[in-house]
Design a protein around this motif. Structure first.
Motif, mmCIF file in Angstrom:
data_model
loop_
_atom_site.group_PDB
_atom_site.id
_atom_site.type_symbol
_atom_site.label_atom_id
_atom_site.label_comp_id
_atom_site.label_asym_id
_atom_site.label_seq_id
_atom_site.Cartn_x
_atom_site.Cartn_y
_atom_site.Cartn_z
ATOM 1 N N GLY A 87 -20.707 -7.907 -38.189
ATOM 2 C CA GLY A 87 -19.845 -8.675 -39.088
ATOM 3 C C GLY A 87 -18.982 -9.688 -38.355
ATOM 4 O O GLY A 87 -17.828 -9.912 -38.719
ATOM 5 N N LEU A 88 -19.551 -10.320 -37.319
ATOM 6 C CA LEU A 88 -18.809 -11.282 -36.517
ATOM 7 C C LEU A 88 -19.443 -12.661 -36.627
ATOM 8 O O LEU A 88 -20.654 -12.782 -36.857
ATOM 9 N N ASP A 89 -18.633 -13.701 -36.445
ATOM 10 C CA ASP A 89 -19.219 -15.028 -36.302
ATOM 11 C C ASP A 89 -19.534 -15.242 -34.826
ATOM 12 O O ASP A 89 -19.246 -14.386 -33.981
ATOM 13 N N GLN A 90 -20.135 -16.387 -34.493
ATOM 14 C CA GLN A 90 -20.609 -16.605 -33.132
ATOM 15 C C GLN A 90 -19.472 -16.591 -32.110
ATOM 16 O O GLN A 90 -19.600 -16.015 -31.028
ATOM 17 N N SER A 91 -18.354 -17.224 -32.452
ATOM 18 C CA SER A 91 -17.229 -17.274 -31.508
ATOM 19 C C SER A 91 -16.638 -15.884 -31.285
ATOM 20 O O SER A 91 -16.238 -15.545 -30.166
ATOM 21 N N GLU A 92 -16.588 -15.072 -32.327
ATOM 22 C CA GLU A 92 -16.074 -13.703 -32.190
ATOM 23 C C GLU A 92 -17.024 -12.852 -31.351
ATOM 24 O O GLU A 92 -16.578 -12.039 -30.537
ATOM 25 N N LEU A 93 -18.326 -13.057 -31.542
ATOM 26 C CA LEU A 93 -19.307 -12.315 -30.754
ATOM 27 C C LEU A 93 -19.173 -12.666 -29.280
ATOM 28 O O LEU A 93 -19.192 -11.784 -28.406
ATOM 29 N N GLU A 94 -19.013 -13.947 -28.981
ATOM 30 C CA GLU A 94 -18.856 -14.380 -27.597
ATOM 31 C C GLU A 94 -17.581 -13.804 -26.987
ATOM 32 O O GLU A 94 -17.560 -13.432 -25.807
ATOM 33 N N MET A 95 -16.519 -13.725 -27.781
ATOM 34 C CA MET A 95 -15.271 -13.153 -27.293
ATOM 35 C C MET A 95 -15.447 -11.669 -26.966
ATOM 36 O O MET A 95 -14.977 -11.189 -25.932
ATOM 37 N N MET A 96 -16.135 -10.943 -27.839
ATOM 38 C CA MET A 96 -16.357 -9.518 -27.621
ATOM 39 C C MET A 96 -17.210 -9.270 -26.383
ATOM 40 O O MET A 96 -16.912 -8.396 -25.556
ATOM 41 N N LEU A 97 -18.278 -10.060 -26.213
ATOM 42 C CA LEU A 97 -19.149 -9.901 -25.052
ATOM 43 C C LEU A 97 -18.430 -10.294 -23.767
ATOM 44 O O LEU A 97 -18.609 -9.658 -22.716
ATOM 45 N N SER A 98 -17.607 -11.346 -23.844
ATOM 46 C CA SER A 98 -16.829 -11.768 -22.679
ATOM 47 C C SER A 98 -15.858 -10.677 -22.259
ATOM 48 O O SER A 98 -15.701 -10.400 -21.058
ATOM 49 N N LEU A 99 -15.204 -10.054 -23.220
ATOM 50 C CA LEU A 99 -14.291 -8.947 -22.914
ATOM 51 C C LEU A 99 -15.044 -7.794 -22.263
ATOM 52 O O LEU A 99 -14.571 -7.210 -21.283
ATOM 53 N N SER A 100 -16.206 -7.458 -22.803
ATOM 54 C CA SER A 100 -16.981 -6.337 -22.278
ATOM 55 C C SER A 100 -17.373 -6.578 -20.822
ATOM 56 O O SER A 100 -17.251 -5.683 -19.978
ATOM 57 N N ARG A 101 -17.837 -7.793 -20.533
ATOM 58 C CA ARG A 101 -18.178 -8.125 -19.141
ATOM 59 C C ARG A 101 -16.945 -8.020 -18.247
ATOM 60 O O ARG A 101 -17.002 -7.466 -17.148
ATOM 61 N N TYR A 102 -15.843 -8.573 -18.738
ATOM 62 C CA TYR A 102 -14.606 -8.586 -17.954
ATOM 63 C C TYR A 102 -14.119 -7.171 -17.647
ATOM 64 O O TYR A 102 -13.707 -6.880 -16.515
ATOM 65 N N VAL A 103 -14.193 -6.296 -18.623
ATOM 66 C CA VAL A 103 -13.736 -4.915 -18.426
ATOM 67 C C VAL A 103 -14.563 -4.227 -17.338
ATOM 68 O O VAL A 103 -14.017 -3.602 -16.416
ATOM 69 N N PHE A 104 -15.879 -4.360 -17.417
ATOM 70 C CA PHE A 104 -16.733 -3.698 -16.424
ATOM 71 C C PHE A 104 -16.590 -4.348 -15.046
ATOM 72 O O PHE A 104 -16.666 -3.666 -14.020
ATOM 73 N N GLY A 157 -23.812 -0.557 -23.440
ATOM 74 C CA GLY A 157 -24.896 -0.164 -22.554
ATOM 75 C C GLY A 157 -25.755 -1.355 -22.152
ATOM 76 O O GLY A 157 -26.180 -1.477 -21.000
ATOM 77 N N ARG A 158 -25.988 -2.250 -23.100
ATOM 78 C CA ARG A 158 -26.776 -3.461 -22.805
ATOM 79 C C ARG A 158 -25.993 -4.394 -21.888
ATOM 80 O O ARG A 158 -26.557 -5.005 -20.977
ATOM 81 N N VAL A 159 -24.704 -4.504 -22.131
ATOM 82 C CA VAL A 159 -23.862 -5.386 -21.318
ATOM 83 C C VAL A 159 -23.874 -4.958 -19.862
ATOM 84 O O VAL A 159 -24.105 -5.770 -18.955
ATOM 85 N N ILE A 160 -23.637 -3.686 -19.607
ATOM 86 C CA ILE A 160 -23.548 -3.230 -18.217
ATOM 87 C C ILE A 160 -24.915 -3.245 -17.538
ATOM 88 O O ILE A 160 -25.021 -3.434 -16.326
ATOM 89 N N GLN A 161 -25.974 -3.079 -18.306
ATOM 90 C CA GLN A 161 -27.326 -3.159 -17.757
ATOM 91 C C GLN A 161 -27.611 -4.568 -17.243
ATOM 92 O O GLN A 161 -28.151 -4.751 -16.149
#
Length: 209
Positions: A56-73, A28-32
């Motif tokens: 439970g993620l390190d910084q690189s994993e968090l960036e990967m997850m957020l990048s995927l979320s942006r890409y999907v939307f 929800g925060r990502v798409i906002q």
């Protein structure tokens, strides 16, 4: 809808392991923020640290997850996809049902407003990069008895409006250019390079299989 690159598969695998009860709030925060062209980042530095600890993620994993979320939307908006088609595409990409459903639910609630925001953002003619130049500058500090030397790089970029004349030239920058100069230290250059790498990764994800 999605090119199954190695990077995408890694990001999907990471997303499958997340706490799915917390994941919808993150989306929800990502798409906002995605629809806000003035937003430079989704979370603040402090929020990213807290979120990484919670998930439970390190910084690189968090960036990967957020990048995927942006890409999907972004892909859902580009294809004007329905929530059901988005969910199906994510499942076909290997995403677990709960995560795919979270994406679909958030997209269904935000789809109309998101597309309108992106349409408003893309109206008009964007400037294009027509030239780059750089030089180095040595700064001397006199605040201490021993003079300190600091090497800085000065990056100069020329921006222009694209034109579409029929005189045989590409027309780029035909309407004149605006010059922007940036003074960058070593850490700044590393940060800039990291951001350009992320952009290149997203381009590769769109163009390679």
């Amino acid at each position: 809808m999605f090119s199954l690159t190695k990077r995408l598969k890694e990001a999907v695998s990471l997303t499958n392991k997340l706490d799915q009860k917390r994941f919808p709030k993150v989306l929800g925060r990502v798409i906002q923020k995605l629809g806000d062209h003035q937003a430079t980042r989704i979370f603040t530095v402090d929020e990213e640290q807290q979120l990484a600890g919670i998930l439970g993620l390190d910084q690189s994993e968090l960036e990967m997850m957020l990048s995927l979320s942006r890409y999907v939307f972004e892909q859902a908006a580009y294809h004007n996809s329905s929530a059901s088609n988005l969910m199906k595409s994510l499942q076909e990409a290997g995403m677990v049902d709960t995560a795919a459903e979270a994406f679909a639910t958030v997209w269904k609630a935000s789809r109309g407003g998101m597309i309108k925001k992106l349409q408003r953002y893309t109206l008009g003619t964007p400037k294009v990069l027509t030239g780059t130049d750089w030089r180095f500058r040595l700064k001397m500090s006199t605040k201490s008895i021993e003079k300190e030397k600091e090497l800085k790089s000065v990056l100069r970029m020329t921006l222009g409006a694209p034109s579409y004349d029929t005189d045989g030239s590409d027309g780029i920058g035909a309407l004149g250019g605006e010059q922007i100069s940036l003074e960058l230290g070593k850490d700044d250059l590393v940060d800039l390079y990291s951001k350009l790498e992320k952009i290149q990764t997203q381009i590769d994800a769109l163009t390679k299989k």
